[in-house]
Scaffold this active site. Structure first.
Site, PDB file in Angstrom:
ATOM      1  N   ASP A 121      36.598  44.454  37.947  1.00  0.00           N
ATOM      2  CA  ASP A 121      35.942  44.425  39.246  1.00  0.00           C
ATOM      3  C   ASP A 121      35.633  43.005  39.718  1.00  0.00           C
ATOM      4  O   ASP A 121      35.312  42.123  38.915  1.00  0.00           O
ATOM      5  CB  ASP A 121      34.638  45.235  39.139  1.00  0.00           C
ATOM      6  CG  ASP A 121      34.063  45.594  40.492  1.00  0.00           C
ATOM      7  OD1 ASP A 121      34.795  45.493  41.492  1.00  0.00           O
ATOM      8  OD2 ASP A 121      32.886  45.982  40.539  1.00  0.00           O
ATOM      9  N   GLU A 172      42.621  46.898  44.531  1.00  0.00           N
ATOM     10  CA  GLU A 172      41.640  47.086  45.589  1.00  0.00           C
ATOM     11  C   GLU A 172      41.314  45.723  46.186  1.00  0.00           C
ATOM     12  O   GLU A 172      41.199  44.743  45.461  1.00  0.00           O
ATOM     13  CB  GLU A 172      40.369  47.736  45.035  1.00  0.00           C
ATOM     14  CG  GLU A 172      39.253  47.858  46.064  1.00  0.00           C
ATOM     15  CD  GLU A 172      38.108  48.727  45.566  1.00  0.00           C
ATOM     16  OE1 GLU A 172      38.356  49.945  45.390  1.00  0.00           O
ATOM     17  OE2 GLU A 172      37.005  48.210  45.332  1.00  0.00           O
TER      18      GLU A 172
END
Length: 393
Positions: free
Chosen positions: A57, A171
């Site tokens: 992330d 992402e």
């Protein structure tokens, strides 16, 4: 992870059990390999056999991506927030022109003239909505996100090169910025990423309102829903890809809206809320330790809040000595206390005493290890609240 598994078994979402940002790894003294391994052992413990994701992330550099690739992550969230210009919304025309001229045009592989031809005077149909670009709209989108688009393309190509024939998902996140992403800006970002050959599975815009750590949504729900419908229409038209809700923990007011309008095109990202449930367990089981952590967190808050969007006020957080034992768990429901405890997690887990020994970490983990079922019960109940709104989606 076992608590997460128990909640997911009862609901319909596909889980990402291994997920931590480089920032959080640094603050907790963990490596990408440890994050992946520890989630894996929890999966084994619960006998989960249906697959799960592993999200590296908020990656900002190629070096960070390399560490996560080596560990075995398969989902990479690119955080280009350092390349987003938050000042363009109020900039005058001359300032916008200067900002646009300074963009990395070689990396963008286009020219301003080409972009003007591609966007100005055009009408773009996105579901039931129509988008158009005036000169100001285009220049603002370019100045605000041009550098971020170039950085994301660079990171994507680097990861693709390192992964070789291995499958991976991407992402793109611009949620940790000061100003919301307008529908036109979302459209521009997605269309330009496509032009540069970037393939992604989800995109995290900066939604309207305030999405702060550890607490519910702060803002006008009708305004949020109106914007969400447009963002969903863009994601369906240019993808389909998922809309990712970062700082998604505890946003109970928003889940029904995403379930209704986005359906399966939704990625809910949580992290620190699981740590808060660990503290709730400590408050129940070892009040003296919780009191120490609370007072330490109060002392650290003004420093640790610097990299988060939070609004908790210390004068609303009680001193531990002012709260009786049986009322300590309820502090985890209080807005300001939740945020103070949330953003100081790294300091709590890495604090040492005068002899250099961990001040809280070993004792906190011992409480959880000796009372596993209590922690899993709290996590399961907490994530039932997160996941239940999507069962009918």
């Amino acid at each position: 992870t076992p608590g997460h598994v128990r909640a997911v078994r009862k609901h319909k979402l596909a889980p990402v059990f291994a997920q931590q940002s480089i920032r959080e790894m640094t603050r907790t003294g963990r490596t990408p390999q440890q994050v992946l391994d520890e989630a894996m052992w929890g999966v084994f413990q619960e006998g989960w056999r249906q697959g799960y994701g592993a999200d590296a992330d908020h990656l900002k550099t190629e070096e960070d991506a390399d560490r996560c690739i080596e560990a075995g992550f398969t989902f990479f969230t690119i955080d280009p927030s350092a390349y987003v210009d938050n000042e363009v919304d109020t900039a005058d025309a001359a300032t916008l022109e200067a900002k646009v001229a300074a963009l990395p045009w070689d990396a963008l592989e286009t020219t301003l003239a080409d972009l003007r031809r591609a966007y100005l005077g055009q009408h773009f149909q996105v579901g039931p909505y129509e988008l158009s670009f005036e000169e100001r709209t285009l220049m603002q989108a370019l100045a605000k996100y041009g550098g971020a688009i170039a950085h994301t393309a660079r990171m994507y190509r680097h990861i693709a090169g390192r992964m070789g024939n291995r499958s991976f998902e991407l992402e793109m996140s611009v949620d940790e910025t000061e100003v919301p992403t307008s529908p036109a800006e979302h459209f521009f970002v997605a269309r330009e990423l496509q032009r540069l050959g970037v393939r992604w599975i989800s995109l995290a815009p900066r939604f309207v309102g305030r999405l702060e750590k550890g607490v519910d949504y702060i803002g006008d729900l009708e305004e949020f829903e109106a914007h969400l419908k447009l963002h969903v229409a863009i994601a369906r038209t240019l993808g389909p890809y998922k809309l990712s809700l970062h700082s998604g923990s505890d946003k109970f007011a928003l889940y029904p809206l995403f379930a209704r309008h986005a359906g399966e095109l939704f990625h809910l990202k949580t992290a620190g809320t699981s740590y808060l449930e660990a503290l709730r367990a400590v408050a129940e089981l070892d009040p003296p330790l919780f009191r120490e952590i609370l007072d330490f967190a109060r002392a650290r808050y003004e420093t640790d809040r610097a990299t988060y969007h939070v609004s908790a006020l210390l004068d609303r957080v009680p001193k531990a000595s002012d709260v009786p034992d049986d009322a300590l768990p309820a502090l985890l429901e209080q807005f300001d206390t939740r945020q103070v405890l949330h953003v100081t997690f790294g300091s709590v887990l890495t604090a040492t005493d005068a002899d250099g020994r961990p001040r809280f970490r070993d004792r906190l983990l011992a409480v959880l290890q000796e009372n596993e079922e209590t922690y899993y019960r709290l996590l399961e109940a907490h994530f039932d609240r997160h996941l239940a709104p999507f069962d009918a989606a």
